[in-house]
Motif scaffolding. Structure first.
Motif, PDB file in Angstrom:
ATOM      1  N   THR A 354      16.659 -47.048 -21.246  1.00 50.40           N
ATOM      2  CA  THR A 354      16.790 -47.289 -22.886  1.00 50.40           C
ATOM      3  C   THR A 354      16.366 -48.297 -23.644  1.00 50.40           C
ATOM      4  O   THR A 354      16.048 -49.337 -23.448  1.00 50.40           O
ATOM      5  CB  THR A 354      17.546 -47.816 -22.068  1.00 50.40           C
ATOM      6  N   LYS A 356      16.535 -50.275 -26.495  1.00 47.55           N
ATOM      7  CA  LYS A 356      16.985 -50.902 -27.367  1.00 47.55           C
ATOM      8  C   LYS A 356      16.004 -51.658 -28.821  1.00 47.55           C
ATOM      9  O   LYS A 356      14.981 -52.580 -28.528  1.00 47.55           O
ATOM     10  CB  LYS A 356      17.645 -52.154 -27.084  1.00 47.55           C
ATOM     11  N   LYS A 557      24.612 -49.539 -29.614  1.00 44.06           N
ATOM     12  CA  LYS A 557      23.658 -49.171 -29.105  1.00 44.06           C
ATOM     13  C   LYS A 557      24.307 -50.636 -27.876  1.00 44.06           C
ATOM     14  O   LYS A 557      24.762 -51.733 -28.838  1.00 44.06           O
ATOM     15  CB  LYS A 557      22.048 -49.304 -29.251  1.00 44.06           C
ATOM     16  N   PRO A 558      24.466 -50.159 -26.820  1.00 44.22           N
ATOM     17  CA  PRO A 558      23.571 -49.526 -25.697  1.00 44.22           C
ATOM     18  C   PRO A 558      25.173 -48.289 -25.490  1.00 44.22           C
ATOM     19  O   PRO A 558      24.838 -47.704 -24.774  1.00 44.22           O
ATOM     20  CB  PRO A 558      23.417 -49.961 -24.610  1.00 44.22           C
TER      21      PRO A 558
END
Length: 683
Positions: A354, A356, A557-558
Motif C-alpha cells: 500500500t 500512502k 486511505k488506507p
C-alpha cells in the motif's frame, strides 16, 4: 462363455463397433451415441438412464467419450470363438470318426466339446465291444453320426482345484478349468479391473482438483500482477511529481534570491543622480549668473546624494553577496524508491503493498520487516465459538461452480463466472423453507471460455437480479474495467443492452426498495450508486443509466473497500486492510457502527459479509493460504445486535463461493464440488 447380450449395443442391436463410455458409465457404439448429441444445446441424454450431460462443445463431447477397451476385447474374443466353433463344426462333419483324434487345436483354442465327444465315443465303444459285440458291430455304422452330433462335455479333474467336474476353457488364461473356477477367475479379474479403475478415478479426481485450484490461483496471480502494475505506475507518477515539486521550489528560490539582491544593491538611480548634479555643477560654475539661491539648491542635492551613498556603503559592508550552488545528489538505490520486486507463491502469505500519498512530497511503503512482523501474528489457529450450528433446510445440485446466488420474488438464480445460469422456482414468493423446483437453464453468453487464451477470457465480476432484469458486469481476467450487460429474466439481451464500464468496480449490489444499484470504486475509494427506472422503454439507451454516477460515501486511505451488502435501512462495507465492517445509514450517510474482526490474528481472515434484516451481520472467515493444505475451509459467524457483537450461530463449509441472505433471513451458500456445485439453505 461370453453372453452375446453383454456385447450388443442397445441402440443399433449389433455387436459394439468402437464402444465408448459416457460419464454415467453406460457404453454405446461411438457412431450411435454421436447421433444422439444435440449440437444446438450441447446436451446429451443417456438412452439408458435418461441422465443429462452438458458439454461446452462437440469437441469436448468427443474427448469425454472414453474408449471402452474391456468391451472391445470381449467383442473380439466372442467373434474369435464364433469363427473357431464354425471351423470345428465343419471339420467334424467332413471327416470320418477315425480322424477326430487328429484335430489340431487352432490358435491355442482347445475344442473341449469335440474332444469330449471323441473320448466318450471311444469309452462307449470299448464297453460295448466287451459286453455285446454283435450288437455293437451291427449298429456301429449307423451310430457314428448321432454320436458325433450329441453335445457332450468333458468330465475330468480341473487343472486349478484338482476336483473332477465339467471343464471349460478360460477366456483369460486359456487353461482347461472347471466352471466354478472359471467363474471365480472371472470374478477376480473383474475385481482387479474395478480396483484399477477406482485407483485411476482417484488419481483423476486429484489431478482435476489440482487443475481447478491451479486455474483459480492463476486468476488470482493475474489480478495481483495487474494490481501491482497499477501501484508501480502510481508510485512512478508520485515520484515524478515529487521531483517536479522540488525542481520548481529550487528555481523559485534562485529567482527570489536574484530579485532580492538586484533590488537591494540597485545603484543605477544613484549614478543617474550623480551625473545630473555633476553636469549642472559644471554649467553653474562657468555661468556668470551664480546666485546664493542656486548654490543652496545644489548644496541640498549634494547632501541628499551623500546620505544615499553612505547608506549604500553600509549595506555593502554588512551584506555579503552570495550566489546559488547545488550540491551533487547522493547515489540512490532504486529499490529504496520502488522496492525490491520478488516472485512468491500464493501459498506464502504475501500482502498487497500500500502506497500512502497523504503528502505530495513523500511516499511510504510497507517494508519487508513490517510485513514479516505482521505475518508473525497470523499463527494462532481459530478457536471455533461454542454456539449452535445453523440448520440445513435443503440443498440442490448445480452443474457448475455457483459463484453467484441471487433471489427475486419467487425465483432463485444460480450462475457461474462464465454465464451458465440455472433458474429455480419457489413454492411461493420469498418462501425459502421448501426446496425450489428446477425451471430452466440459460447460457447468457455464446463464447466458449475454454477455447480462449487466459488473456482473452472474460469472466463475470458481478451478477445481480432486478425486478425484470439481470445485470451482469463482465471483464477480462487481466483488466479491471469491462462491460455491463442487461438481460431479461429469460436470458435475452435487451436492445441496446450493453455499455462500457470504465470504473474499477469489483461488485454491484441491487437495492430493490429504492431502485438503486450500489457499487464500490476501489481506485477513488468511494461508495456510489446509479438510479434505475422501473421499466426500460424500447428506445432507452442503457448506458444513460450507468453514466449518471452519484457519490454516497468517500473513504480515506488506507481504507480498502472490498465487499458491500445492503438491506432496507442500512448498508455495510468491508475494509479489507483493517478487517473491519462499517455499517452506514442509507439516508443520513452516518456511520452507525464498526465491527473489527477479532479473529484477524488467527488462521482465518474476513473475506465477505452480509446483512440480516435487523442490521446484524454474517461474516465469512476464510482460511489463510499459509496453512491451507487441501480444499479451502470457511466459517460463517452470525453476530447479534448488541455492542459486543456476540456470535449466536455458525456454519462450516468447504470451497464455498456465492453467499446471500434472503429477505426472510435464510442463508444461501454456493459450494463447489470438483467441477460442479450445490446450493445450500440454512436457517
Amino acid at each position: 462363455m461370453i453372453n452375446a447380450n453383454l456385447i450388443t449395443c442397445t441402440l443399433c442391436r449389433n455387436y459394439y463397433a468402437d464402444p465408448r463410455q459416457i460419464p454415467c458409465s453406460h457404453s454405446f457404439c461411438f457412431d450411435c451415441i454421436s447421433g444422439r448429441f444435440d449440437d444446438e444445446t450441447l446436451i446429451l441424454i443417456c438412452p439408458k438412464c435418461d441422465k443429462l450431460h452438458q458439454y461446452n462443445s462437440r469437441e469436448e463431447f468427443e474427448n469425454r467419450c472414453m474408449r471402452d477397451g474391456f468391451l472391445k476385447s470381449m467383442v473380439t474374443q466372442f467373434k474369435r470363438n464364433q469363427s473357431r466353433s464354425s471351423a470345428i463344426s465343419s471339420g467334424l462333419f467332413s471327416r470320418p470318426s477315425s480322424s477326430l483324434s487328429q484335430i489340431v487345436p487352432m490358435n491355442g483354442f482347445t475344442p473341449i466339446h469335440s474332444f469330449s465327444q471323441e473320448i466318450n465315443s471311444s469309452f462307449e465303444q470299448s464297453c460295448s465291444e466287451r459286453s455285446t459285440p454283435s450288437i455293437y458291430n451291427q449298429t456301429r455304422s449307423s451310430s457314428v453320426l448321432p454320436q458325433q452330433s450329441t453335445n457332450r462335455v468333458l468330465i475330468a479333474k480341473c487343472q486349478s482345484c484338482n476336483i473332477k467336474g465339467e471343464l471349460t476353457v478360460c477366456t483369460h488364461c486359456d487353461n482347461v478349468i472347471c466352471i466354478k473356477c472359471a467363474d471365480e477367475h472371472q470374478s477376480v479379474i473383474n475385481d482387479n479391473v474395478k480396483h484399477e479403475w477406482k485407483t485411476c478415478k482417484t488419481k483423476f479426481d486429484i489431478l482435476n482438483e489440482r487443475s481447478i485450484r491451479f486455474d483459480n490461483d492463476h486468476e488470482e496471480c493475474e489480478y495481483r500482477a495487474h494490481e501491482l502494475k497499477g501501484l508501480i505506475d502510481q508510485q512512478g507518477e508520485k515520484l515524478v511529481q515529487t521531483i517536479n515539486n522540488y525542481k520548481n521550489t529550487h528555481i523559485d528560490l534562485i529567482e527570489k534570491h536574484r530579485r532580492t539582491y538586484k533590488q537591494l544593491f540597485a545603484h543605477e538611480q544613484v549614478i543617474d543622480e550623480y551625473e545630473s548634479i555633476d553636469e549642472r555643477m559644471h554649467t553653474l560654475l562657468k555661468s556668470a549668473d551664480v546666485t546664493a539661491e542656486k548654490i543652496g539648491d545644489f548644496s541640498f542635492e549634494i547632501e541628499h546624494l551623500e546620505g544615499r551613498l553612505d547608506n549604500l556603503n553600509k549595506l555593502l559592508d554588512s551584506s555579503e553577496l552570495k550566489f546559488p550552488v547545488l550540491t551533487l545528489p547522493e547515489q540512490i538505490d532504486m529499490s529504496s524508491l520502488f522496492g525490491t520486486l520478488n516472485f512468491t507463491s500464493l501459498d506464502s502469505q504475501s500482502t498487497d503493498v500500500t502506497f500512502k500519498a497523504d503528502h505530495d512530497d513523500y511516499l511510504f511503503s510497507e517494508t519487508s520487516h513490517q510485513k514479516s512482523h505482521r505475518l508473525d501474528h497470523i499463527s494462532t489457529p481459530l478457536s471455533i465459538p461454542n454456539v449452535p450450528k445453523k440448520k440445513l433446510l435443503w440443498q440442490l445440485d448445480y452443474k457448475s461452480v455457483p459463484y453467484y446466488v441471487r433471489t427475486c420474488n419467487n425465483q432463485l438464480f444460480v450462475c457461474d463466472k462464465y454465464g451458465y445460469l440455472s433458474v429455480y422456482r419457489l413454492n411461493k414468493a420469498n418462501d425459502f423453507r421448501i426446496k425450489p423446483i428446477f425451471v430452466r437453464e440459460i447460457k447468457l453468453f455464446t463464447d466458449n471460455p475454454t477455447a480462449l487464451s487466459d488473456e482473452d477470457q472474460t469472466i463475470i465480476d458481478s451478477f445481480v437480479v432486478y425486478k425484470t432484469w439481470i445485470i451482469v458486469f463482465k471483464r477480462r481476467k487481466n483488466e479491471l474495467h469491462g462491460t455491463i450487460y442487461v438481460f431479461t429474466h429469460d436470458g435475452k439481451l435487451l436492445p441496446n443492452g450493453k455499455c462500457v464500464h470504465n470504473y474499477p468496480s469489483r461488485e454491484l449490489t441491487i437495492d430493490v426498495e429504492t431502485n438503486t444499484l450500489w457499487s464500490l470504486d476501489q481506485k477513488q475509494l468511494c461508495l456510489f450508486y446509479y438510479r434505475l427506472p422501473d421499466q426500460i422503454k424500447q428506445n432507452d439507451q442503457i448506458e444513460d443509466y450507468f453514466h449518471a454516477r452519484c457519490s454516497h460515501v468517500q473513504f480515506s486511505k488506507p481504507f480498502a473497500p472490498k465487499h458491500i451488502s445492503v438491506n432496507k435501512n442500512v448498508l455495510a462495507v468491508l475494509d479489507k486492510n483493517r478487517q473491519a465492517v462499517h455499517v452506514y445509514d442509507k439516508k443520513s450517510r452516518q456511520e452507525l457502527y464498526e465491527h473489527v474482526n477479532i479473529y484477524n490474528h488467527t488462521t482465518h481472515f474476513c473475506w465477505d459479509m452480509a446483512l440480516f434484516s435487523d442490521n446484524s451481520l454474517l461474516i465469512k472467515l476464510d482460511e489463510t493460504s499459509t496453512l491451507k493444505a487441501g480444499p479451502s475451509k470457511h466459517i460463517y459467524l452470525q453476530l447479534d445486535t448488541t455492542n459486543q457483537r456476540n456470535v449466536i450461530g455458525i456454519i462450516e463449509e468447504i470451497d464455498a463461493y456465492g453467499m446471500i441472505i434472503t429477505v426472510t433471513d435464510e442463508i444461501l451458500i454456493g459450494v463447489r464440488i470438483n467441477t460442479k456445485g450445490t446450493v445450500k439453505c440454512y436457517a
